[in-house]
Design a protein around this motif. Structure first.
Motif, PDB file in Angstrom:
ATOM      1  N   PHE A 128      -4.045  -1.620  -6.410  1.00  0.00           N
ATOM      2  CA  PHE A 128      -2.769  -1.872  -4.906  1.00  0.00           C
ATOM      3  C   PHE A 128      -3.251  -1.155  -3.589  1.00  0.00           C
ATOM      4  O   PHE A 128      -3.045  -2.085  -2.511  1.00  0.00           O
ATOM      5  CB  PHE A 128      -1.549  -1.310  -6.230  1.00  0.00           C
ATOM      6  N   VAL A 129      -3.373   0.077  -3.458  1.00  0.00           N
ATOM      7  CA  VAL A 129      -3.600   0.528  -2.042  1.00  0.00           C
ATOM      8  C   VAL A 129      -4.599  -0.148  -1.695  1.00  0.00           C
ATOM      9  O   VAL A 129      -4.444  -0.798  -0.739  1.00  0.00           O
ATOM     10  CB  VAL A 129      -3.722   1.759  -2.121  1.00  0.00           C
ATOM     11  N   VAL A 136      -2.535   6.265 -13.720  1.00  0.00           N
ATOM     12  CA  VAL A 136      -1.622   5.332 -12.991  1.00  0.00           C
ATOM     13  C   VAL A 136      -2.197   5.200 -11.429  1.00  0.00           C
ATOM     14  O   VAL A 136      -2.505   4.942 -10.398  1.00  0.00           O
ATOM     15  CB  VAL A 136      -0.413   6.162 -12.980  1.00  0.00           C
ATOM     16  N   SER A 137      -3.515   6.173 -11.117  1.00  0.00           N
ATOM     17  CA  SER A 137      -3.749   6.681  -9.791  1.00  0.00           C
ATOM     18  C   SER A 137      -5.097   5.649 -10.196  1.00  0.00           C
ATOM     19  O   SER A 137      -5.311   4.381  -9.122  1.00  0.00           O
ATOM     20  CB  SER A 137      -4.582   7.983  -9.889  1.00  0.00           C
ATOM     21  N   GLY A 152      -3.409   2.608  -9.077  1.00  0.00           N
ATOM     22  CA  GLY A 152      -2.578   2.254  -8.119  1.00  0.00           C
ATOM     23  C   GLY A 152      -3.949   2.161  -6.625  1.00  0.00           C
ATOM     24  O   GLY A 152      -2.756   1.732  -6.055  1.00  0.00           O
ATOM     25  N   TYR A 153      -4.631   2.924  -6.650  1.00  0.00           N
ATOM     26  CA  TYR A 153      -5.642   2.476  -6.044  1.00  0.00           C
ATOM     27  C   TYR A 153      -6.502   1.788  -5.564  1.00  0.00           C
ATOM     28  O   TYR A 153      -6.144   0.893  -5.061  1.00  0.00           O
ATOM     29  CB  TYR A 153      -7.063   3.217  -5.824  1.00  0.00           C
ATOM     30  N   ALA A 202       2.113   1.704  -3.954  1.00  0.00           N
ATOM     31  CA  ALA A 202       1.329   2.476  -4.824  1.00  0.00           C
ATOM     32  C   ALA A 202       1.254   3.597  -4.192  1.00  0.00           C
ATOM     33  O   ALA A 202       0.664   4.378  -5.519  1.00  0.00           O
ATOM     34  CB  ALA A 202       0.377   1.167  -4.383  1.00  0.00           C
ATOM     35  N   MET A 203       0.263   3.923  -3.226  1.00  0.00           N
ATOM     36  CA  MET A 203       0.486   5.150  -2.995  1.00  0.00           C
ATOM     37  C   MET A 203       1.501   6.753  -3.256  1.00  0.00           C
ATOM     38  O   MET A 203       0.770   7.250  -3.674  1.00  0.00           O
ATOM     39  CB  MET A 203      -0.646   5.482  -1.426  1.00  0.00           C
ATOM     40  N   SER A 224       0.449  -0.882  -0.232  1.00  0.00           N
ATOM     41  CA  SER A 224       0.012   0.397   0.236  1.00  0.00           C
ATOM     42  C   SER A 224       0.646   1.525   0.271  1.00  0.00           C
ATOM     43  O   SER A 224       0.544   2.654  -0.715  1.00  0.00           O
ATOM     44  CB  SER A 224      -0.902  -0.371   1.362  1.00  0.00           C
ATOM     45  N   ILE A 261       3.662   6.216  -5.301  1.00  0.00           N
ATOM     46  CA  ILE A 261       3.399   5.750  -7.120  1.00  0.00           C
ATOM     47  C   ILE A 261       2.351   7.053  -7.266  1.00  0.00           C
ATOM     48  O   ILE A 261       2.618   7.696  -8.177  1.00  0.00           O
ATOM     49  CB  ILE A 261       3.370   5.021  -7.255  1.00  0.00           C
ATOM     50  N   VAL A 262       1.307   6.956  -7.480  1.00  0.00           N
ATOM     51  CA  VAL A 262      -0.558   7.012  -7.237  1.00  0.00           C
ATOM     52  C   VAL A 262       0.356   8.604  -7.306  1.00  0.00           C
ATOM     53  O   VAL A 262      -0.073   9.998  -7.962  1.00  0.00           O
ATOM     54  CB  VAL A 262      -0.912   7.364  -6.367  1.00  0.00           C
ATOM     55  N   SER A 296       3.039  10.399  -9.610  1.00  0.00           N
ATOM     56  CA  SER A 296       2.220  10.190 -10.902  1.00  0.00           C
ATOM     57  C   SER A 296       1.534  11.257 -11.461  1.00  0.00           C
ATOM     58  O   SER A 296       1.875  12.543 -12.152  1.00  0.00           O
ATOM     59  CB  SER A 296       1.955   9.169 -11.208  1.00  0.00           C
TER      60      SER A 296
END
Length: 391
Positions: A311-312, A304-305, A308-309, A292-293, A289, A295-296, A299
């Motif tokens: 994976f969070v 990507v968001s 990424g959400y 991933a956050m 988490s 990276i969101v 970026s």
């Protein structure tokens, strides 16, 4: 304690109860998902800035935390079934009216009521879930929380679709709130409602246990996880709309992505709990988490968001099932009291989260404020080693 009188149910009764409690988790998720997806609607309807919006979210959290001091007593006195029925009627009614009030002065007290009802509902169905896990000898808590995540994803996706159809937000919340209430009324009959008496269950400790010792450790870990999760529930759609520049109908899909991945991870969580150490599972998922956050936020890109959400959500999925179940293994405290005890600390994350995010967003930016999710996940990964080992 009147709810602690039922003898051990047979296999068929346990199966019906598992099905019924899945519906309750799902209905709670639908309500939470619809509310989270419409936080931007509330902001625009009452022309709120981030700091004032945080007061609305804080009001709900205050109600949730305050009710935990009597949630165990409520469940004990009137049973799980009546608790969820009353709770969902209150929640559904508040959602139906939240965009109808003449001003913010009327919104704040109703949100306190919303939080209190949600908290009692939550404690009762989690207590039911741990009883079912204990009686059947099967790990089911992750699966049940997966049903919550599916409900939340469904609520957010439904909002996204209705927004595309230009259905007014007030109508949406009214329909979803009353529909969820009807669903709970129809399915709650299968709940065990009364629970077998537990060793050490008496008086005050059956109603609420002040968090100390291992309960305090577990509560602090839940606090960290719920702070991160609560920030995602309340602010992730607004972040995508305001900072990433996505239309609200598309931004609501971010909420659905977060909840959908959390659901999938939770449906597989019971199998993972059986195979891996809970400490290892919690530490690894929290690390996922955090990465991933980060990276969101770095970026700032729509695709990507959304990914990424997901994976969070997957990373935060094991937090509540593992830690709530660990709390019920602390000797001398009833299940409902143990859950209420650690939840009293955990829900405090929702108390601190809204004003903290609002303050940071007002002072710096919402992007900077969302970094609280990264910090919380890192702390959870470090603290996972303190989770008591399952016998």
């Amino acid at each position: 304690m009147t709810a602690a009188v039922e003898t051990t149910p047979d296999t068929a009764r346990l199966s019906r109860a598992r099905t019924a409690v899945r519906w309750q988790f799902g209905a709670l998720g639908v309500l939470g998902g619809a509310w989270g997806a419409h936080v931007p609607s509330l902001k625009s309807h009452y022309a709120l800035d981030e700091a004032t919006l945080s007061l609305v979210l804080l009001s709900a959290a205050l109600g949730a935390v305050a009710s935990l001091f009597f949630a165990g007593r409520v469940v004990g006195q009137i049973g799980v079934r009546r608790t969820v029925q009353i709770g969902v009627v209150v929640m559904g009614t508040v959602l139906a009216l939240v965009l109808q009030w003449p001003g913010l002065w009327a919104v704040l007290p109703t949100m306190v009521l919303f939080g209190a009802a949600m908290s009692c509902f939550d404690v009762s169905i989690n207590a039911e879930g741990t009883v079912l896990e204990s009686l059947s000898g099967r790990a089911v808590m992750s699966n049940l929380h997966g049903s919550f995540s599916v409900g939340a994803m469904t609520g957010a996706a439904l909002v996204a679709g209705l927004l595309r159809l230009a259905v007014p937000p007030a109508w949406q919340l009214a329909g979803i709130g009353l529909g969820a209430a009807a669903l709970v009324m129809l399915t709650s009959g299968g709940l065990l409602d009364t629970h077998p008496a537990e060793a050490g269950e008496d008086g005050e400790r059956a109603h609420f246990a002040w968090p100390r010792g291992m309960l305090l450790v577990i509560g602090l870990l839940i606090f960290t996880g719920m702070t991160a999760e609560g920030v995602m529930y309340d602010w992730c759609v607004l972040y995508l709309k305001q900072e990433v520049g996505m239309p609200q109908a598309q931004a609501a899909l971010g909420y659905a992505s977060f909840c959908g991945a959390m659901a999938l991870a939770r449906f597989g969580g019971d199998a993972l709990r059986a195979r891996y150490s809970e400490r290892r599972l919690l530490g690894g998922s929290a690390s996922l988490s955090a990465v991933a956050m980060a990276i969101v936020l770095l970026s700032g890109q729509p695709v990507v968001s959304l990914i990424g959400y997901a994976f969070v959500g997957a990373g935060l999925a094991p937090v509540v099932p593992i830690l709530f179940n660990a709390a019920t293994r602390v000797p001398g405290v009833s299940r409902a009291a143990a859950i209420a005890s650690v939840s009293s600390i955990g829900y405090s994350g929702f108390l601190i989260g809204p004003p903290l995010i609002g303050f940071i967003a007002q002072s710096v930016s919402l992007t900077a404020a969302m970094s609280v999710v990264v910090v919380g996940a890192v702390l959870l990964a470090v603290g996972a080693r303190r989770v008591p080992v399952h016998d």
